[in-house]
Design a protein around this motif. Structure first.
Motif, PDB file in Angstrom:
ATOM      1  N   LYS A 175       0.622  -1.033   0.137  1.00 28.10           N
ATOM      2  CA  LYS A 175       0.173   0.075  -0.575  1.00 28.10           C
ATOM      3  C   LYS A 175       0.967   1.172  -0.121  1.00 28.10           C
ATOM      4  CE  LYS A 175      -3.319   2.495   2.712  1.00 28.10           C
ATOM      5  NZ  LYS A 175      -4.619   2.267   3.521  1.00 28.10           N
ATOM      6  N   GLN A 176       1.925   0.988   0.889  1.00 29.62           N
ATOM      7  CA  GLN A 176       2.759   2.795   0.678  1.00 29.62           C
ATOM      8  C   GLN A 176       3.076   2.736  -0.552  1.00 29.62           C
ATOM      9  OE1 GLN A 176       4.095   4.753   3.305  1.00 29.62           O
ATOM     10  NE2 GLN A 176       3.816   5.895   2.062  1.00 29.62           N
ATOM     11  N   LEU A 177       3.842   1.914  -1.044  1.00 29.95           N
ATOM     12  CA  LEU A 177       4.692   1.820  -2.153  1.00 29.95           C
ATOM     13  C   LEU A 177       4.513   2.117  -3.537  1.00 29.95           C
ATOM     14  CD1 LEU A 177       7.265  -1.590  -1.724  1.00 29.95           C
ATOM     15  CD2 LEU A 177       7.650   1.195  -1.784  1.00 29.95           C
ATOM     16  N   VAL A 178       2.537   1.229  -3.457  1.00 26.44           N
ATOM     17  CA  VAL A 178       1.672   1.929  -4.623  1.00 26.44           C
ATOM     18  C   VAL A 178       1.429   3.294  -4.577  1.00 26.44           C
ATOM     19  CG1 VAL A 178      -0.385   1.509  -5.292  1.00 26.44           C
ATOM     20  CG2 VAL A 178       0.550  -0.345  -5.348  1.00 26.44           C
ATOM     21  N   GLU A 179       1.324   3.926  -2.953  1.00 29.30           N
ATOM     22  CA  GLU A 179       1.023   5.246  -2.790  1.00 29.30           C
ATOM     23  C   GLU A 179       1.866   5.822  -3.901  1.00 29.30           C
ATOM     24  OE1 GLU A 179      -0.146   8.495   0.730  1.00 29.30           O
ATOM     25  OE2 GLU A 179      -0.693   6.467   0.673  1.00 29.30           O
ATOM     26  N   TRP A 180       3.075   5.990  -3.355  1.00 31.31           N
ATOM     27  CA  TRP A 180       4.526   6.559  -3.320  1.00 31.31           C
ATOM     28  C   TRP A 180       4.321   6.614  -5.024  1.00 31.31           C
ATOM     29  CZ3 TRP A 180       8.509   4.846   0.580  1.00 31.31           C
ATOM     30  CH2 TRP A 180       8.655   5.255   1.528  1.00 31.31           C
ATOM     31  N   LEU A 181       4.152   5.896  -5.872  1.00 29.12           N
ATOM     32  CA  LEU A 181       3.928   5.358  -7.434  1.00 29.12           C
ATOM     33  C   LEU A 181       3.685   6.732  -7.922  1.00 29.12           C
ATOM     34  CD1 LEU A 181       4.875   2.001  -8.005  1.00 29.12           C
ATOM     35  CD2 LEU A 181       6.807   3.747  -7.663  1.00 29.12           C
ATOM     36  N   GLY A 185       5.035  14.483  -6.873  1.00 30.25           N
ATOM     37  CA  GLY A 185       5.124  15.459  -8.032  1.00 30.25           C
ATOM     38  C   GLY A 185       5.270  15.335  -9.670  1.00 30.25           C
ATOM     39  N   SER A 186       5.146  15.889 -10.578  1.00 32.68           N
ATOM     40  CA  SER A 186       4.544  15.732 -12.191  1.00 32.68           C
ATOM     41  C   SER A 186       5.593  15.550 -12.347  1.00 32.68           C
ATOM     42  CB  SER A 186       4.220  16.508 -12.964  1.00 32.68           C
ATOM     43  OG  SER A 186       5.250  17.747 -12.732  1.00 32.68           O
ATOM     44  N   GLY A 187       6.907  15.534 -11.808  1.00 31.90           N
ATOM     45  CA  GLY A 187       8.614  15.530 -12.618  1.00 31.90           C
ATOM     46  C   GLY A 187       8.841  13.703 -12.372  1.00 31.90           C
ATOM     47  N   ARG A 188       9.534  12.682 -13.269  1.00 28.40           N
ATOM     48  CA  ARG A 188      10.470  11.553 -13.077  1.00 28.40           C
ATOM     49  C   ARG A 188      11.195  11.517 -11.159  1.00 28.40           C
ATOM     50  NH1 ARG A 188      16.065   9.521 -15.389  1.00 28.40           N
ATOM     51  NH2 ARG A 188      16.569  10.433 -13.773  1.00 28.40           N
ATOM     52  N   GLU A 189      10.618  10.411 -10.691  1.00 25.65           N
ATOM     53  CA  GLU A 189      11.266   9.923  -8.906  1.00 25.65           C
ATOM     54  C   GLU A 189      11.061   8.963  -9.154  1.00 25.65           C
ATOM     55  OE1 GLU A 189       7.731  11.646  -6.334  1.00 25.65           O
ATOM     56  OE2 GLU A 189       7.290  13.365  -6.463  1.00 25.65           O
ATOM     57  N   VAL A 190      12.131   8.268  -8.267  1.00 25.76           N
ATOM     58  CA  VAL A 190      12.692   7.544  -8.234  1.00 25.76           C
ATOM     59  C   VAL A 190      12.186   6.747  -6.561  1.00 25.76           C
ATOM     60  CG1 VAL A 190      14.705   6.159  -7.701  1.00 25.76           C
ATOM     61  CG2 VAL A 190      14.767   7.811  -9.885  1.00 25.76           C
ATOM     62  N   VAL A 191      11.942   5.594  -6.707  1.00 30.14           N
ATOM     63  CA  VAL A 191      10.885   4.845  -5.720  1.00 30.14           C
ATOM     64  C   VAL A 191      12.276   3.138  -5.506  1.00 30.14           C
ATOM     65  CG1 VAL A 191       9.481   3.304  -4.321  1.00 30.14           C
ATOM     66  CG2 VAL A 191       9.338   5.707  -5.414  1.00 30.14           C
ATOM     67  N   SER A 192      13.112   3.770  -4.410  1.00 30.28           N
ATOM     68  CA  SER A 192      14.357   2.415  -3.795  1.00 30.28           C
ATOM     69  C   SER A 192      13.638   1.561  -2.692  1.00 30.28           C
ATOM     70  CB  SER A 192      15.113   3.675  -3.434  1.00 30.28           C
ATOM     71  OG  SER A 192      16.005   4.040  -4.410  1.00 30.28           O
ATOM     72  N   SER A 303       5.653  10.401 -13.959  1.00 33.49           N
ATOM     73  CA  SER A 303       6.797   8.845 -14.303  1.00 33.49           C
ATOM     74  C   SER A 303       8.418   8.726 -12.808  1.00 33.49           C
ATOM     75  CB  SER A 303       7.621   9.383 -15.747  1.00 33.49           C
ATOM     76  OG  SER A 303       6.957   9.767 -16.628  1.00 33.49           O
ATOM     77  N   ARG A 304       7.694   7.213 -13.029  1.00 36.50           N
ATOM     78  CA  ARG A 304       8.464   7.104 -12.077  1.00 36.50           C
ATOM     79  C   ARG A 304       9.209   5.219 -12.373  1.00 36.50           C
ATOM     80  NH1 ARG A 304       6.354  10.643 -10.069  1.00 36.50           N
ATOM     81  NH2 ARG A 304       5.091  11.078  -9.112  1.00 36.50           N
ATOM     82  N   VAL A 305      10.112   5.397 -11.990  1.00 37.72           N
ATOM     83  CA  VAL A 305      11.195   4.255 -11.719  1.00 37.72           C
ATOM     84  C   VAL A 305      11.709   3.978 -10.257  1.00 37.72           C
ATOM     85  CG1 VAL A 305      14.383   4.693 -12.429  1.00 37.72           C
ATOM     86  CG2 VAL A 305      12.835   5.422 -13.193  1.00 37.72           C
ATOM     87  N   MET A 306      10.646   2.315 -10.139  1.00 34.27           N
ATOM     88  CA  MET A 306      11.210   1.172  -8.550  1.00 34.27           C
ATOM     89  C   MET A 306      12.638   1.085  -9.422  1.00 34.27           C
ATOM     90  SD  MET A 306       8.133  -0.441  -7.349  1.00 34.27           S
ATOM     91  CE  MET A 306       8.086  -1.271  -5.341  1.00 34.27           C
ATOM     92  N   LEU A 307      13.784   0.917  -8.520  1.00 33.26           N
ATOM     93  CA  LEU A 307      14.772  -0.047  -8.429  1.00 33.26           C
ATOM     94  C   LEU A 307      14.839  -0.920  -7.103  1.00 33.26           C
ATOM     95  CD1 LEU A 307      17.119   1.360  -6.150  1.00 33.26           C
ATOM     96  CD2 LEU A 307      17.039   3.049  -8.471  1.00 33.26           C
ATOM     97  N   LYS A 325      11.897   8.872  -3.098  1.00 36.34           N
ATOM     98  CA  LYS A 325      11.765   7.811  -1.771  1.00 36.34           C
ATOM     99  C   LYS A 325      12.430   7.033  -1.588  1.00 36.34           C
ATOM    100  CE  LYS A 325       7.798  10.355  -0.504  1.00 36.34           C
ATOM    101  NZ  LYS A 325       7.305  11.355  -2.701  1.00 36.34           N
ATOM    102  N   THR A 326      13.232   6.074  -0.446  1.00 40.30           N
ATOM    103  CA  THR A 326      13.750   4.602  -0.465  1.00 40.30           C
ATOM    104  C   THR A 326      12.490   3.763   1.432  1.00 40.30           C
ATOM    105  OG1 THR A 326      15.310   6.156  -0.100  1.00 40.30           O
ATOM    106  CG2 THR A 326      15.290   3.830   0.585  1.00 40.30           C
ATOM    107  N   TYR A 327      12.569   2.740   0.265  1.00 41.54           N
ATOM    108  CA  TYR A 327      11.671   1.891   1.661  1.00 41.54           C
ATOM    109  C   TYR A 327      12.619   0.974   1.812  1.00 41.54           C
ATOM    110  CZ  TYR A 327       7.650  -0.647   3.355  1.00 41.54           C
ATOM    111  OH  TYR A 327       6.711  -1.101   4.488  1.00 41.54           O
TER     112      TYR A 327
END
Length: 950
Positions: A175-181, A185-192, A303-307, A325-327
């Protein structure tokens, strides 16, 4: 892992020639030849280390090279030992030299013959290497162990096919990761998504990737597996193909022949005006992210990048650069771990009561690691539930099971991958963790000093070895190979630990590579080639006639019996460089130690030793002398012979009940301490009034000092001390204590304080607060005691920019303290203790915005709880000790939202807690009664009352 000992040996050979050691002609020739062969061979060892576990022939070759390196090092050190005797002067000295020369000549020629024999062995090993060269060339061209890598990749792919019913404790994380994605913001963000291997990062990421909400928000998606040994062209090509398929377009045939730049350009064109989601699974190194990030356009479509990564440095850096953000994936809680364990072991059936204790013990070893729980459950599922002995066998021999059970191969592979990815210099450092007992909290500075003494740390320009070692330690933490256990108030790592199963693996590797042997059972056998011996619980079963001449390090942990070292030293330990007897039952200094020429590290911490002999001066190579919490109060002047001494620790903490400020007792010394110019840590030395040498004056020569502790200072010493401190430009921590409570410390003569000073502890009267304290830009911790200032010190301290912890004890004689708006911007911990006249504490809005811990003690005239305390929105802990009973009537209900409150009123022997909207008072007797305690169980768990009151 032969690269480390070979590299170490080559460096030792080079140093041998630089020092122009007097070598016999035969010895010199053999050493020259040996050095050349080893330098040629070293280039191939790194490749061999990566392959030898899966190739028996290479494994034998690596072991032979390692053994040769160790034997050669022993011979060279033995030779140097023979040449290094001090025979004195005059006629007697000449006679001793002649007798020793005759005696040692035979030994020297034996060593020369042994070196010649080693050279012959090394030439044969080199011939084998030529025959194996085709295996090395395959690795260099990228085809190394392809089968093993493919098999491992197949197992990773299985994680993508798991059904949701196989997963536990995933909904909240998902749930937390889906919310972050989907938000942000409207820019490209990285969720780690970062965590240890086997934690379930890929499984969780796949659940998020396939979520309906995610699919709805991102029409263009791609899942890219990067892996440990990625090829950038293959990854980019895979991404291009997936993106064409996501857009339901045919993949152009030209993609197969595109170079890196063209592939990146194509990806940018496909994604430039799209809201996309790209998952980069299993990113190991920062350069892998760097190689891919510029192919992913930073558009304005959300857009989002998840690694996913094991390396927290990769996760943090990617997040910071993209404002993402980093999880950090945490281990499974106990309840969820037990649920998964029972589901996999007993196919959903309840655990039989007679197996419950054993199962919970095994589960504890898994430490919430999902892969470990599933793997070990697979082993136990085949056991007969009626045969408790079979289950007990698994519990007792878990390390052997991991090594030999096919069902645990995947677990070992996952946990070993991070180790195999380490550079050679970090492999030695990490294997070193195997010497510590199970569940042992490993002290950061202890390990750093040990690594330096062992020679693991490579010198780097502009840094001392301890700083390089600290970098090594942070690298291991970032790779999720170790977990931080405790930190200091300013965020520095204090202790850490490793996962129990990972510890079992490195114990096995240490044993196989003769790196270290653990002795914790009676009459256990260990290899005569073992370099390090770690004894747990007892020394009585070590036989003195065992061959221990090759040992370089000896550790004793949790000894329950009296040590008898004199039975162990005869004929052995001559080449020992590390002797750690911390917390052993020693009552006397082991005199045999003074003959250990190569000894670099000696710890008698937490022992009953009272006297250090004058023969300590024999230890010419000693770098660390740790006598902390021993009974030693004075050091002999012969300590001045130890010119390589870097750390001299000799003090005891003296705790005073309910005081925030720790008092220290140190040691007396009458010599010219200033000659020990390699010292980095000197704690705590008494000022020797009336002696021939002035300690306060002499410390100015110790320009390498990082930490200095001086006690029993007088007013007349202040000016000289200030002059000395100005010379200590590397100082990070300074502790100063006056000879008695009313003695004034005159420190206002310091015009240029050390700019790197981070921690300052001062105990003594001050006529005024030294002006230079407020200018310490690097200061994070400040403790003042007995200052008894007439002026409010907060005016001068509130704008120290990086102050995190402030402890004030008997510092101010006024009746009011005011914390002004905008002051103490980074302060997290504040302690106020023993303010005799204090009646009022005022907290203005905007003061101490990040304060988490507030402790007020022994302020008997305080009339109310600090006004404005409701503005401390980050506060987690409030403590009152030895306070007036009337104070509790002033507690306001608007502070009840803090996470954790504890208010103790010690004189009246009862405590007050904020529970369910009101303050309630209970006697300590009722609080200690677990069954009849009037507090809810949840509160007992939160406050840990059983620990506190029992």
């Amino acid at each position: 892992m032969a690269e480390s000992p070979v590299t170490f040996l080559v460096e030792k050979l080079a140093a041998l020639f630089e020092r122009e050691v007097n070598l016999l002609r035969g010895v010199r020739e053999e050493v020259v030849c040996l050095r050349g062969d080893l330098e040629q061979m070293r280039a191939f060892l790194r490749i061999a280390d990566a392959l030898h576990e899966s190739d028996e022939e290479l494994s034998v070759w690596v072991r032979q090279v390692r053994d040769v390196a160790h034997e050669t090092e022993d011979l060279l050190d033995e030779y140097t030992l023979l040449q290094g005797h001090n025979h004195g002067h005059g006629l007697y000295g000449a006679f001793c030299r002649l007798a020793c020369c005759i005696k040692n000549m035979k030994a020297c020629y034996r060593i020369a013959a042994d070196l010649k024999s080693i050279n012959l062995r090394l030439r044969k090993i080199s011939q084998v290497h030529k025959r194996l060269r085709h295996k090395f060339s395959r690795v260099e061209h990228g085809s190394s162990s392809a089968g093993a890598l493919n098999t491992w990749q197949d197992r990773r792919d299985d994680a993508l096919l798991l059904d949701k019913s196989d997963l536990v404790w995933i909904d909240e994380r998902k749930k937390q990761l889906v919310e972050w994605l989907t938000k942000g913001g409207s820019g490209r963000e990285v969720v780690s998504l970062a965590g240890q291997g086997g934690m379930g990062k890929t499984t969780l990421a796949k659940q998020v990737y396939d979520d309906d909400e995610v699919k709805k928000n991102f029409k263009v998606r791609a899942w890219i597996t990067v892996s440990q040994s990625f090829e950038i062209e293959d990854v980019l090509r895979d991404m291009v193909e997936q993106l064409f398929k996501a857009k339901k377009r045919r993949v152009p045939s030209s993609v197969e022949n595109m170079n890196n730049n063209r592939l990146k350009t194509t990806i940018k064109e496909l994604l430039q005006r799209k809201r996309y989601l790209i998952v980069l699974d299993d990113v190991w190194q920062l350069h892998a992210w760097r190689a891919l990030q510029y192919a992913l356009p930073n558009n304005s479509f959300g857009s989002r990048v998840m690694l996913t990564t094991r390396n927290t440095d990769v996760a943090s850096t990617a997040g910071i650069e993209s404002e993402g953000k980093t999880y950090f994936l945490e281990p499974l809680p106990l309840a969820e771990s037990w649920d998964l364990f029972c589901r996999k072991t007993f196919q959903g059936i309840t655990c039989p009561s007679h197996l419950e204790e054993i199962c919970k013990w095994i589960l504890k070893k898994c430490e919430g690691l999902p892969l470990a729980i599933v793997a070990i459950s697979g082993v136990l599922a085949t056991k007969d539930t009626r045969r408790i002995d079979e289950w007990d066998m698994v519990a007792r021999s878990l390390g052997a099971e991991i090594d030999g059970n096919d069902k645990l191969k995947d677990l070992k592979k996952v946990l070993s991958l991070s180790f195999n990815d380490l550079p050679y210099y970090l492999k030695s450092c990490f294997l070193y963790m195997s010497i510590f007992p199970e569940d042992h909290l490993i002290e950061r500075m202890r390990v750093i000093r040990l690594w330096v003494a062992e020679g693991f740390i490579e010198a780097k320009e502009g840094k001392v070895l301890e700083e390089v070692a600290d970098d090594y330690l942070n690298d291991l933490l970032n790779r999720s190979l170790m977990q931080v256990a405790t930190t200091t108030s300013d965020g520095r790592v204090k202790t850490f630990r490793i996962h129990d199963l990972l510890r079992e693996i490195i114990i096995s590797k240490s044993r196989d590579q003769n790196f270290a042997t653990i002795v914790k059972e009676q009459n256990i056998q260990w290899s005569d080639r073992a370099r390090r011996l770690s004894v747990h619980y007892t020394l009585q079963h070590l036989q003195p006639n065992r061959s221990v001449s090759q040992l370089r390090s000896l550790f004793v942990f949790e000894v329950v019996e009296k040590l008898r070292l004199h039975t162990l030293f005869p004929g052995g330990f001559r080449l020992l460089s590390v002797l750690d007897l911390q917390n052993s039952h020693l009552k006397r200094f082991p005199i045999e130690v003074v003959n250990l020429f190569y000894l670099k590290y000696l710890s008698l911490r937490d022992t009953q030793v009272k006297i250090v002999p004058r023969l300590i001066g024999n230890l010419q190579n000693l770098e660390t002398l740790d006598l902390k919490h021993s009974q030693v109060t004075e050091l002999p002047v012969e300590i001045l012979k130890l010119q390589r001494l870097r750390h001299l620790l000799l003090y005891r903490n003296e705790y005073i009940y309910h005081e925030l400020f720790e008092s220290k007792s140190g040691f007396k010394f009458m010599g010219n301490i200033g000659v020990l110019q390699s010292l980095q840590k000197l704690c705590f030395i008494e000022v020797n009034h009336g002696g021939d040498y002035n300690v306060v004056k002499e410390v100015r020569n110790l320009t390498q000092l990082r930490r200095l502790g001086i006690i029993k200072l007088r007013r007349e010493d202040g000016k000289v001390l200030c002059s000395s401190i100005e010379k200590l430009t590397n100082l990070r921590a300074l502790s100063i204590a006056s000879i008695e409570e009313d003695e004034i410390i005159d420190l206002d003569h310091l015009s240029t304080p050390p700019v790197l000073l981070q921690r300052l502890y001062m105990r003594g009267r001050l006529e005024m607060l030294p002006h230079w304290i407020s200018s310490l830009q690097s200061l994070v911790k400040l403790s003042l005691k007995w200052s008894r200032l007439k002026d409010d010190p907060l005016v001068y301290l509130q704008h120290i920019p990086n102050l995190v912890q402030l402890i004030l004890c008997q510092v101010f004689t006024g009746d009011k303290l005011c914390f002004r708006a905008g002051g103490f911007r980074k302060l997290k911990i504040l302690g106020l203790d023993d303010f005799d006249e204090l009646k009022c504490i005022q907290l203005e809005p905007g003061a101490m915005e990040f304060l988490e811990n507030l402790s007020i003690r022994q302020c008997e005239r305080l009339e109310t709880v600090p006004s404005g305390i409701e503005n401390l929105t980050k506060l987690k802990l409030l403590e009152f000790f030895d306070m007036p009973a009337e104070l509790f009537n002033t507690l306001r209900p608007d502070v009840k939202d803090s996470d954790y409150w504890r208010v103790a009123h010690i004189p009246e022997v009862y405590s007050t807690y904020w529970i369910e909207g009101e303050w309630k008072v209970y006697s300590l007797e009722s609080l200690s009664d677990g069954e009849n305690c009037p507090l809810p169980n949840t509160v007992i768990k939160t406050l840990d009352l059983h620990t506190r009151w029992k």
